[in-house]
Motif scaffolding. Structure first.
Motif, short mmCIF file in Angstrom:
data_model
loop_
_atom_site.label_atom_id
_atom_site.label_comp_id
_atom_site.label_asym_id
_atom_site.label_seq_id
_atom_site.Cartn_x
_atom_site.Cartn_y
_atom_site.Cartn_z
N GLY A 1 -1.39 2.64 9.12
CA GLY A 1 -2.17 2.13 7.99
C GLY A 1 -2.89 0.83 8.32
O GLY A 1 -2.30 -0.07 8.92
N LYS A 2 -4.16 0.75 7.93
CA LYS A 2 -4.93 -0.48 8.18
C LYS A 2 -5.02 -1.28 6.88
O LYS A 2 -4.72 -0.76 5.81
CB LYS A 2 -6.33 -0.12 8.68
CG LYS A 2 -6.28 0.75 9.93
CD LYS A 2 -7.52 0.61 10.77
CE LYS A 2 -7.39 1.28 12.13
NZ LYS A 2 -6.75 2.60 12.15
N LYS B 1 -1.29 2.59 -6.21
CA LYS B 1 -1.54 2.76 -7.66
C LYS B 1 -0.22 2.97 -8.37
O LYS B 1 -0.06 2.58 -9.51
CB LYS B 1 -2.46 3.95 -7.90
CG LYS B 1 -3.90 3.63 -7.55
CD LYS B 1 -4.85 4.71 -8.04
CE LYS B 1 -6.21 4.54 -7.39
NZ LYS B 1 -6.19 4.78 -5.91
N LYS B 2 0.71 3.64 -7.65
CA LYS B 2 2.06 3.83 -8.22
C LYS B 2 3.07 3.20 -7.27
O LYS B 2 3.70 3.90 -6.47
CB LYS B 2 2.36 5.33 -8.35
CG LYS B 2 1.54 6.00 -9.42
CD LYS B 2 2.04 7.44 -9.56
CE LYS B 2 1.04 8.27 -10.33
NZ LYS B 2 0.97 9.65 -9.88
N PRO B 3 3.24 1.87 -7.34
CA PRO B 3 4.19 1.21 -6.43
C PRO B 3 5.59 1.77 -6.64
O PRO B 3 5.93 2.20 -7.75
CB PRO B 3 4.12 -0.27 -6.85
CG PRO B 3 2.94 -0.39 -7.75
CD PRO B 3 2.62 0.95 -8.30
N ILE B 4 6.41 1.76 -5.53
CA ILE B 4 7.71 2.45 -5.64
C ILE B 4 8.75 1.67 -6.46
O ILE B 4 9.75 2.23 -6.85
CB ILE B 4 8.32 2.81 -4.26
CG1 ILE B 4 8.30 1.61 -3.31
CG2 ILE B 4 7.64 4.00 -3.64
CD1 ILE B 4 9.11 1.87 -2.05
N ASP B 5 8.53 0.38 -6.68
CA ASP B 5 9.50 -0.37 -7.51
C ASP B 5 8.83 -1.64 -8.05
O ASP B 5 7.70 -1.95 -7.72
CB ASP B 5 10.77 -0.70 -6.70
CG ASP B 5 10.48 -1.46 -5.42
OD1 ASP B 5 9.33 -1.91 -5.23
OD2 ASP B 5 11.39 -1.61 -4.59
N VAL C 1 0.83 -1.21 0.00
CA VAL C 1 0.00 0.00 0.00
C VAL C 1 0.87 1.27 0.00
O VAL C 1 0.35 2.38 0.05
CB VAL C 1 -0.97 0.04 1.21
CG1 VAL C 1 -1.90 -1.16 1.20
CG2 VAL C 1 -0.22 0.12 2.53
N PHE C 2 2.18 1.10 -0.06
CA PHE C 2 3.10 2.24 0.09
C PHE C 2 3.48 2.83 -1.27
O PHE C 2 3.90 2.11 -2.15
CB PHE C 2 4.36 1.76 0.84
CG PHE C 2 5.36 2.83 1.14
CD1 PHE C 2 5.06 3.88 2.01
CD2 PHE C 2 6.63 2.82 0.56
CE1 PHE C 2 5.98 4.87 2.30
CE2 PHE C 2 7.57 3.80 0.84
CZ PHE C 2 7.24 4.83 1.71
N ILE D 1 2.11 -6.90 -5.06
CA ILE D 1 0.68 -6.59 -5.09
C ILE D 1 -0.05 -7.66 -5.91
O ILE D 1 -1.04 -8.25 -5.45
CB ILE D 1 0.43 -5.19 -5.72
CG1 ILE D 1 1.03 -4.10 -4.85
CG2 ILE D 1 -1.06 -4.95 -5.98
CD1 ILE D 1 0.97 -2.69 -5.44
N GLU D 2 0.45 -7.93 -7.12
CA GLU D 2 -0.21 -8.94 -7.98
C GLU D 2 -0.21 -10.30 -7.30
O GLU D 2 -1.18 -11.05 -7.36
CB GLU D 2 0.51 -9.03 -9.34
CG GLU D 2 0.41 -7.77 -10.18
CD GLU D 2 -1.01 -7.23 -10.28
OE1 GLU D 2 -1.93 -8.02 -10.49
OE2 GLU D 2 -1.18 -6.00 -10.12
#
Ligand SMILES: NC(=O)C1=CN([C@@H]2O[C@H](COP(=O)(O)OP(=O)(O)OC[C@H]3O[C@@H](n4cnc5c(N)ncnc54)[C@H](OP(=O)(O)O)[C@@H]3O)[C@@H](O)[C@H]2O)C=CC1
Ligand SMILES: CC(C)=CCC[C@@H](C)[C@H]1CC[C@H]2C3=C(CC[C@]12C)[C@@]1(C)CCC(=O)C[C@@H]1CC3
Length: 345
Positions: free
Chosen positions: A130-131, A138-142, A121-122, A149-150
């Protein structure tokens, strides 16, 4: 059609069991009377009660021989985040996890516990307490985070009570402890090269670091609570030490514990992040000609300069989770476990 393994059987499999978290998990499972089928691309140790199967988790046939007579599977394999290799992450974390799910169904496995990550979620900006209901980044950092996520979605969507296949995901954050090949070694390497003099930002950002035994405890609780009538089926759970700490205080405690100086001078976050981006771009452009791995990647700078701590209330309520090792004790055990990384050693 697969034959279902006897429910309640104490034979389980750990995919990624040769790794840092995997090995701690295997050791605790043995203590609790499980016998373990360990599947990993490499073998790093031997233990009585553990049968080792070497293979790539993208190979279903290889997995099937490790899942024979197994009712419970822990999937904690992933390429290291620092590899920054998009194709490798996609192959192992996405296609490989589809293969793991299919192999579990074919072998009659009843429970699958995934090691996900709170980072799903970061997005590089502050997350405070964060819960689990926060949306996926939406824009994962790497690429690592993008494929985690997938992977989590695949495992949670595969939960199927009528078929008798139950899944759950554990989302740890900043795992540390003895034998970790990542956090302490990277930190010490940076300190030895004189790169740990600076604090990125004002140094007040709170972060979760989770002692490895607490992460293991969360996984075993999840496995043992995973039943068709339980609310945990198909859900993710944050597992942390429940003691957010300033990122730079945590780093300083480890550094000072190992005999190095704590970082003292402040640098503006946006300046360091911009420089890290520029460096990342340069290494990307130059990678056909030379290989160079910067210490301060944009991902690490974002993690070092923002708040990212998570609530584990849901795990407390549904799993009866409570950290078993405090942060103070976890740091002391970790420092003591790296005598070879002490200053001057
Ligand atoms: N460390 C952390 O702070 C956090 C970790 N996580 C998650 O926890 C899990 C465990 O992480 P950690 O113990 O730190 O990682 P490790 O790299 O120590 O362990 C992962 C293991 O999986 C193996 N592996 C990699 N690719 C494959 C493959 N294709 N087939 C079979 N085995 C493979 C690795 O082998 P090799 O080393 O040869 O690649 C390694 O032995 C991962 O899913 C990670 O995403 C989540 C949150 C935080
Ligand atoms: C700024 C600097 C050089 C810090 C050195 C320590 C870092 C190597 C760690 C600090 C936070 C860690 C972390 C992870 C890896 C190691 C750090 C960047 C993860 C990216 C590992 C995989 C995850 O799922 C999330 C972790 C977040 C924290």
């Amino acid at each position: 059609m697969a034959t279902r393994v006897r429910p309640g059987s104490k034979r389980c499999a750990v995919i990624g069991g040769s790794g840092f978290l995997g090995r701690h998990l295997v050791e605790k499972l043995l203590d609790r009377g499980y016998s373990v089928s360990l599947f990993d691309i490499r073998q790093s140790y031997e233990l009585p009660g553990v049968t080792f199967h070497q293979g790539d988790l993208c190979d279903k046939q290889a997995l099937l021989s490790a899942l024979k007579d197994v009712s419970l599977v822990f999937h904690c394999a992933s390429p290291a985040p620092s590899s920054d290799d998009r194709l490798l992450f996609e192959r192992v974390n996405i296609q490989g996890t589809q293969t793991v799910i299919q192999a579990c169904l074919d072998a009659g496995v009843q429970k699958l516990v995934l090691t996900s990550s709170a980072s799903v979620v970061f997005e590089g900006t502050d997350v405070k307490n964060g819960k689990e209901d926060l949306p996926y980044a939406k824009k994962p950092i790497d690429y690592y985070t993008q494929t985690k996520i997938e992977q989590e979605k695949l495992v949670l969507e595969a939960c199927n009570k009528p078929k008798g296949f139950l899944t759950v995901a554990i989302r740890p954050h900043g795992i540390f402890g003895p034998r970790d090949p990542q956090l302490v070694p990277t930190l010490v390497d940076a300190a030895r090269r004189g790169k740990m003099k600076f604090i990125i930002g004002d140094g007040t950002n709170l972060v979760d670091f989770t002692y490895v035994e607490n992460v293991v405890h969360g996984h075993i609780l999840a496995a043992e609570h995973l039943r068709a009538d339980s609310p945990i089926c198909g859900k993710p759970y944050h597992i942390t030490n429940d003691e957010p700490i300033r990122f730079w205080d945590f780093m300083s405690e480890i550094l000072v514990g190992l005999g190095y100086a704590a970082p003292r001078f402040h640098l503006p976050y946006t300046l360091v992040y911009g420089l890290a981006l520029l460096l990342w771009l340069l290494t990307w452009i130059l990678h056909p000609f030379m290989s160079f791995k910067p210490t301060f990647t944009p991902m690490r700078v974002a993690l070092a300069g923002t708040y990212h701590y998570y609530s584990c209330e849901r795990a407390k309520e549904h799993l009866g989770y409570k950290p078993v090792v405090s942060l103070k004790e976890g740091i002391a055990r970790t420092v003591a476990s790296y005598p070879h990384l002490r200053r001057g050693a």
